[in-house]
Scaffold this active site. Structure first.
Site, short mmCIF file in Angstrom:
data_model
loop_
_atom_site.label_atom_id
_atom_site.label_comp_id
_atom_site.label_asym_id
_atom_site.label_seq_id
_atom_site.Cartn_x
_atom_site.Cartn_y
_atom_site.Cartn_z
N ILE A 43 0.84 -1.22 0.00
CA ILE A 43 0.00 0.00 0.00
C ILE A 43 0.87 1.26 0.00
CG2 ILE A 43 -1.65 1.33 1.38
CD1 ILE A 43 -2.88 -1.33 2.25
N VAL A 46 1.53 8.07 1.89
CA VAL A 46 1.06 9.18 1.04
C VAL A 46 2.26 9.88 0.36
CG1 VAL A 46 0.98 10.99 2.80
CG2 VAL A 46 -0.66 11.02 0.95
N VAL A 48 3.89 12.59 0.80
CA VAL A 48 4.07 14.05 0.82
C VAL A 48 4.16 14.45 2.30
CG1 VAL A 48 3.09 14.74 -1.38
CG2 VAL A 48 1.58 14.22 0.52
N LYS A 79 13.90 25.91 7.24
CA LYS A 79 12.72 26.70 6.86
C LYS A 79 12.54 27.82 7.87
CE LYS A 79 7.71 26.40 6.64
NZ LYS A 79 6.51 25.56 6.69
N LEU A 334 -3.54 11.40 8.85
CA LEU A 334 -4.61 11.50 7.86
C LEU A 334 -5.83 10.69 8.27
CD1 LEU A 334 -2.34 11.25 4.68
CD2 LEU A 334 -3.31 13.33 5.70
N THR A 345 0.87 22.24 8.97
CA THR A 345 0.48 21.96 10.35
C THR A 345 0.21 20.48 10.65
OG1 THR A 345 -1.70 22.68 9.59
CG2 THR A 345 -0.47 24.19 10.99
P1 FAD Z 1 0.21 7.66 5.24
O1 FAD Z 1 1.50 8.23 4.91
O2 FAD Z 1 -0.78 7.49 4.12
O3 FAD Z 1 0.48 6.23 5.90
C1 FAD Z 1 -0.55 5.27 6.03
C2 FAD Z 1 0.06 3.95 6.46
O4 FAD Z 1 -0.99 3.01 6.69
C3 FAD Z 1 1.00 3.32 5.44
O5 FAD Z 1 2.12 2.77 6.10
C4 FAD Z 1 0.18 2.20 4.84
O6 FAD Z 1 0.96 1.15 4.39
C5 FAD Z 1 -0.66 1.80 6.06
N1 FAD Z 1 -1.87 1.10 5.68
C6 FAD Z 1 -2.99 1.61 5.12
N2 FAD Z 1 -3.88 0.62 4.90
C7 FAD Z 1 -3.32 -0.51 5.37
C8 FAD Z 1 -3.74 -1.88 5.43
N3 FAD Z 1 -4.93 -2.28 4.95
N4 FAD Z 1 -2.91 -2.78 5.97
C9 FAD Z 1 -1.70 -2.42 6.46
N5 FAD Z 1 -1.23 -1.16 6.41
C10 FAD Z 1 -2.05 -0.22 5.88
N6 FAD Z 1 1.84 17.83 6.48
C11 FAD Z 1 2.76 18.70 6.92
O7 FAD Z 1 2.97 18.81 8.13
N7 FAD Z 1 3.47 19.46 6.04
C12 FAD Z 1 3.25 19.43 4.71
O8 FAD Z 1 3.93 20.11 3.95
C13 FAD Z 1 2.24 18.56 4.22
N8 FAD Z 1 1.93 18.50 2.90
C14 FAD Z 1 0.94 17.68 2.48
C15 FAD Z 1 0.53 17.71 1.13
C16 FAD Z 1 -0.54 16.92 0.71
C17 FAD Z 1 -1.00 16.97 -0.71
C18 FAD Z 1 -1.16 16.03 1.61
C19 FAD Z 1 -2.27 15.11 1.17
C20 FAD Z 1 -0.77 15.99 2.93
C21 FAD Z 1 0.26 16.83 3.38
N9 FAD Z 1 0.64 16.85 4.71
C22 FAD Z 1 1.57 17.74 5.16
C23 FAD Z 1 0.07 15.89 5.66
C24 FAD Z 1 1.10 14.75 5.84
O9 FAD Z 1 1.41 14.20 4.60
C25 FAD Z 1 0.54 13.69 6.73
O10 FAD Z 1 0.04 14.27 7.91
C26 FAD Z 1 1.63 12.73 7.12
O11 FAD Z 1 2.30 12.26 6.00
C27 FAD Z 1 1.06 11.57 7.87
O12 FAD Z 1 0.44 10.66 7.01
P2 FAD Z 1 -0.06 9.32 7.63
O13 FAD Z 1 1.09 8.64 8.28
O14 FAD Z 1 -1.24 9.62 8.46
O15 FAD Z 1 -0.59 8.47 6.36
#
Ligand code: FAD
Length: 499
Positions: A43, A46, A48, A79, A334, A345
């Site tokens: 999977i 994200v 970014v 930054k 997210l 943020t």
């Molecule tokens: P993800 O990175 O999506 O990780 C999800 C995890 O869950 C992965 O390891 C995946 O393998 C796992 N997973 C999902 N489903 C399953 C499953 N069924 N079985 C096993 N594992 C699974 N934040 C900032 O602070 N500064 C920024 O500049 C910034 N820019 C951004 C720009 C964009 C366009 C977006 C969308 C977001 C941005 N963010 C930013 C937010 C930041 O990207 C997220 O807060 C941060 O990356 C955390 O993501 P996450 O770990 O919640 O999710």
């Protein structure tokens, strides 16, 4: 549920999951807590989320990580703030810089003196009095003793880093402190028929993993908080209508800007985040107002160098989970909700939620009062950040239909109160421990053309000549200190350039 939530299972290994694993493995006694993390290489993440705010320094401090080592491992740059281009009217340009602007006199904030200075014919913009803004514009950087002055202190910094490398960096740290990583794809979650708590997750190959407390870091999928518990989502799209992004990496110029750039476009905005080895770019836009192909063309026409990847589409709905902590599941990142990255943020909201989890860690069965207090604090934090982001859209004088709609939209009462206070008297009040402090609100409001009708009466205390002298001394000190610092690139090369 056992007496202590000693089995903690983190679902997801993006920035949120690995930051939770690293911080909890450091902060909780290892003998009492077994921490595991499940992620799926198939999977992925994200990918970014590369710009931060200064509070991230605290994560390094808590983990005991050397800043230069962290910079090298994540190909990071410094930054000093965000330059907003075209957000007021199409020609406007201002920096929301970290740190302070000017100096207060007694209890009276500096900007009241600046406002009086305008009446006296002093024309220098607000950011002429801001060290971080001057250092950013000059493309310079230094930290520590060599960057300090008695009058202004030193620049306040955050980081830009490679998101994938940052997750890997945190993973290495967490695994070294005993966190167990489990590779696999979660198929479903099981719940206790009586209590409704989540009991286990089931992976490919019929592998089941149980826990007392689950931390849902599964990204937009929100596998547990929504998929298993159906917590519900509060949409904020009526205030923040952008719902898509395209992300692309490109080659960078020789000089590395020590700030994020955010440029308003016809129906959204474009980010530029310079790293040591490349530049991260993205176009955040409203799909009701612009076609995907036009959004992609706009992004690709406005890069610093040759694209290194194809534009990658990301869809999102701005808003938050109705409860961030529900039963024995806490959502981070997210999975908790989405706020567009205009003020960088989201990673900070992960960081502060982890601090809060530690604060409310149960010492027995999870109590409703703890969950309610956790949720109340988190809602407050998210809503105040939301208001700050809405401000950028609401206070614009651009002419495109998208921007006219944003300027005309009703805004939350909490934001209206803030703006009314400022417009009438120049006063900015920080409520409780909301994230953005007075200098941040000030720079954005002034930067987007909002001028208050008055200023604090105490700003009339100095004579006209004293007022001019005071302003001139600060301006000169800012210019002198900024000019004395090395270029950002040369600082990086001297201290933390990756091989
Ligand atoms: P993800 O990175 O999506 O990780 C999800 C995890 O869950 C992965 O390891 C995946 O393998 C796992 N997973 C999902 N489903 C399953 C499953 N069924 N079985 C096993 N594992 C699974 N934040 C900032 O602070 N500064 C920024 O500049 C910034 N820019 C951004 C720009 C964009 C366009 C977006 C969308 C977001 C941005 N963010 C930013 C937010 C930041 O990207 C997220 O807060 C941060 O990356 C955390 O993501 P996450 O770990 O919640 O999710």
């Amino acid at each position: 549920m056992s007496a202590l939530p000693n089995r903690i299972l983190i679902v997801g290994g993006g920035t949120a999951g690995w930051m939770a694993a690293a911080l909890l493995s450091k902060l909780l006694p290892q003998a009492r807590h077994a921490i595991s993390l499940i992620e799926s290489d198939e999977i992925g993440t994200v990918g970014v989320g590369e710009a931060t705010i200064p509070q991230l320094q605290l994560v390094n401090a808590v983990l005991g990580v050397d800043e230069d080592a962290f910079m090298r491992a994540t190909l990071a740059t410094y930054k000093l703030g965000i330059e907003f281009v075209g957000w007021g009217d199409a020609d406007s340009r201002y920096i929301h810089a970290f740190g302070n602007t000017g100096r207060p006199i007694g209890q009276t904030p500096f900007h009241h003196f600046w406002l009086r200075g305008l009446k006296l014919g002093e024309r220098a913009p607000l950011d002429a009095y801001c060290l971080n803004a001057a250092v950013a514009r000059a493309g310079r950087f230094a930290r520590g003793a060599e960057a300090q002055s008695r009058m202004l202190g030193g620049p306040v910094h955050a980081f830009h880093f490679d998101a994938g490398l940052y997750a890997a960096f945190l993973r290495q740290y967490a695994e070294a402190r005993g966190v167990t990583r489990i590779e696999g794809k979660i198929r479903h979650a099981g719940r206790d028929a009586e209590t409704g708590d989540v009991t286990h997750v089931m992976l490919d190959g019929e592998r089941a993993y149980g826990a007392d407390l689950f931390i849902d870091c599964s990204g937009f999928r929100a596998l547990l908080i929504e998929g298993a518990l159906g917590t519900g989502f509060e949409s904020w799209t009526h205030w923040l209508p952008c719902d898509r992004a395209l992300a692309v990496q490109c080659e960078g110029p020789a000089e590395i800007a020590p700030y994020t750039m955010s440029t308003a476009r016809a129906a959204g905005w474009q980010w530029r985040i310079p790293l040591q080895h490349r530049v991260g770019n993205g176009h955040v836009y409203c799909s009701d107002a612009i076609d995907d192909s036009v959004a992609a063309d706009t992004l690709l026409a406005n890069l610093d160098g040759k694209p290194l990847t194809d534009p990658r589409p990301i869809r999102f709905t701005t808003g938050r989970r109705k409860q961030f902590w529900n039963r024995n599941v806490v959502a981070l990142g997210l999975a908790a909700g989405f706020l567009e990255p205009l003020e960088s943020t989201s990673i900070h909201l992960v960081q502060s939620a982890i601090e809060r989890i530690v604060t409310f860690l149960p010492n027995g069965p999870i109590r409703a009062a703890d969950v309610a207090a956790y949720n109340a604090q988190t809602v407050f934090e998210w809503e105040r950040v939301r208001d700050f982001i809405i401000l950028h859209y609401a206070a614009n004088t651009r002419t495109e239909p998208f921007w006219r709609r944003c300027a005309a939209m009703p805004i939350p009462d909490t934001l209206t109160e803030k703006l009314d206070l400022f417009r009438a008297s120049g006063r900015i009040i920080r409520i409780g421990d909301e994230l953005f402090s007075e200098p941040g609100w000030l720079q954005v409001m002034i930067g987007q053309g909002m001028m208050p009708a008055g200023y604090h009466p105490l700003a009339d205390a100095p004579s006209d000549a004293e007022m001019r002298e005071f302003l001139s001394v600060i301006r000169q000190a800012v210019d002198k200190q900024a000019a004395a610092l090395p270029s950002h690139r040369s600082w990086l090369q001297r201290h933390c350039w990756a091989a």
